[in-house]
Every structure is written in structure tokens, then in C-alpha cells.
Design a protein around this motif. Structure first.
Motif, PDB file in Angstrom:
ATOM      1  N   THR A  41      56.660  31.277 -31.467  1.00  0.00           N
ATOM      2  CA  THR A  41      55.582  31.201 -30.487  1.00  0.00           C
ATOM      3  C   THR A  41      56.165  30.826 -29.132  1.00  0.00           C
ATOM      4  OG1 THR A  41      54.093  30.442 -32.225  1.00  0.00           O
ATOM      5  CG2 THR A  41      53.374  30.109 -29.957  1.00  0.00           C
ATOM      6  N   VAL A  42      55.821  31.591 -28.115  1.00  0.00           N
ATOM      7  CA  VAL A  42      56.302  31.315 -26.753  1.00  0.00           C
ATOM      8  C   VAL A  42      55.615  30.052 -26.242  1.00  0.00           C
ATOM      9  CG1 VAL A  42      56.375  32.159 -24.375  1.00  0.00           C
ATOM     10  CG2 VAL A  42      56.716  33.750 -26.273  1.00  0.00           C
ATOM     11  N   SER A  90      52.725  35.104 -30.114  1.00  0.00           N
ATOM     12  CA  SER A  90      53.725  35.204 -31.180  1.00  0.00           C
ATOM     13  C   SER A  90      54.619  36.404 -30.927  1.00  0.00           C
ATOM     14  CB  SER A  90      53.054  35.357 -32.541  1.00  0.00           C
ATOM     15  OG  SER A  90      52.378  34.185 -32.876  1.00  0.00           O
ATOM     16  N   VAL A  91      55.921  36.181 -30.987  1.00  0.00           N
ATOM     17  CA  VAL A  91      56.921  37.226 -30.768  1.00  0.00           C
ATOM     18  C   VAL A  91      57.995  37.105 -31.842  1.00  0.00           C
ATOM     19  CG1 VAL A  91      56.527  37.366 -28.278  1.00  0.00           C
ATOM     20  CG2 VAL A  91      58.256  35.813 -29.161  1.00  0.00           C
ATOM     21  N   THR A  92      58.835  38.126 -31.941  1.00  0.00           N
ATOM     22  CA  THR A  92      59.921  38.121 -32.904  1.00  0.00           C
ATOM     23  C   THR A  92      61.250  38.129 -32.156  1.00  0.00           C
ATOM     24  OG1 THR A  92      58.559  39.372 -34.441  1.00  0.00           O
ATOM     25  CG2 THR A  92      60.918  39.357 -34.865  1.00  0.00           C
ATOM     26  N   LYS A 144      58.426  27.496 -29.133  1.00  0.00           N
ATOM     27  CA  LYS A 144      57.975  26.238 -29.720  1.00  0.00           C
ATOM     28  C   LYS A 144      58.874  25.779 -30.873  1.00  0.00           C
ATOM     29  CE  LYS A 144      53.475  25.202 -30.160  1.00  0.00           C
ATOM     30  NZ  LYS A 144      52.095  25.325 -30.657  1.00  0.00           N
ATOM     31  N   GLU A 145      59.358  26.704 -31.666  1.00  0.00           N
ATOM     32  CA  GLU A 145      60.138  26.370 -32.854  1.00  0.00           C
ATOM     33  C   GLU A 145      61.538  25.839 -32.527  1.00  0.00           C
ATOM     34  OE1 GLU A 145      56.825  28.881 -33.943  1.00  0.00           O
ATOM     35  OE2 GLU A 145      58.322  29.027 -32.368  1.00  0.00           O
ATOM     36  N   ASN A 146      62.073  26.200 -31.366  1.00  0.00           N
ATOM     37  CA  ASN A 146      63.405  25.741 -30.974  1.00  0.00           C
ATOM     38  C   ASN A 146      63.438  25.519 -29.457  1.00  0.00           C
ATOM     39  OD1 ASN A 146      66.065  25.069 -30.940  1.00  0.00           O
ATOM     40  ND2 ASN A 146      66.831  27.052 -31.606  1.00  0.00           N
ATOM     41  N   PRO A 147      62.866  24.416 -28.980  1.00  0.00           N
ATOM     42  CA  PRO A 147      62.719  24.209 -27.529  1.00  0.00           C
ATOM     43  C   PRO A 147      64.018  23.968 -26.767  1.00  0.00           C
ATOM     44  CG  PRO A 147      61.897  22.319 -28.738  1.00  0.00           C
ATOM     45  CD  PRO A 147      62.249  23.362 -29.757  1.00  0.00           C
TER      46      PRO A 147
END
Length: 68
Positions: A35-36, A24-26, A53-56
């Protein structure tokens, strides 16, 4: 021979990614936690890009991300 060893050292020095898959990164710009999903070394730019993961469909460079 020394020139080859120097190139190998430079190559291994540059290939140390900061973030691992599943970490998990910001995102700095939006302060969004993501999440990477995967990372890839961009050879001609000599840096890593990351897909989250949230915006591939978008990639981010290391400078745009911060460890949580």
C-alpha cells in the motif's frame, strides 16, 4: 515570456504521479502487494518516489511499481 510559459508547461507535465496514497500496488521485482503511504517528486531526477506502508524505510520509483 514564451520561455517562462514553456517551463511551466514542462513542470506541470512532469508532475503527474501514477499512484495515490492508500492505493494498493505490486512491486515488480518481488511480486509483493503493498500500500502506498506517500509520494514525493524528486526534482533533479524528474520523477516520483513512493514510500510503502509495509516497508517505510525503503522508497520505490514508479518504474518499480505496477497498479494492481
Amino acid at each position: 515570456m514564451n520561455n517562462i510559459l514553456l517551463r511551466i508547461r514542462e513542470r506541470t507535465k512532469l508532475k503527474n504521479n501514477l499512484f495515490a496514497a492508500g492505493e494498493s500496488v505490486t512491486i515488480k521485482a518481488t511480486d509483493e502487494t503493498v500500500t502506498v503511504m506517500r509520494c514525493k517528486f524528486i526534482k533533479n531526477m524528474k520523477r516520483y518516489s513512493y514510500i510503502v506502508k509495509e516497508n517505510p524505510s525503503t522508497f520505490y520509483f514508479e518504474e518499480e511499481l505496477v497498479k494492481k
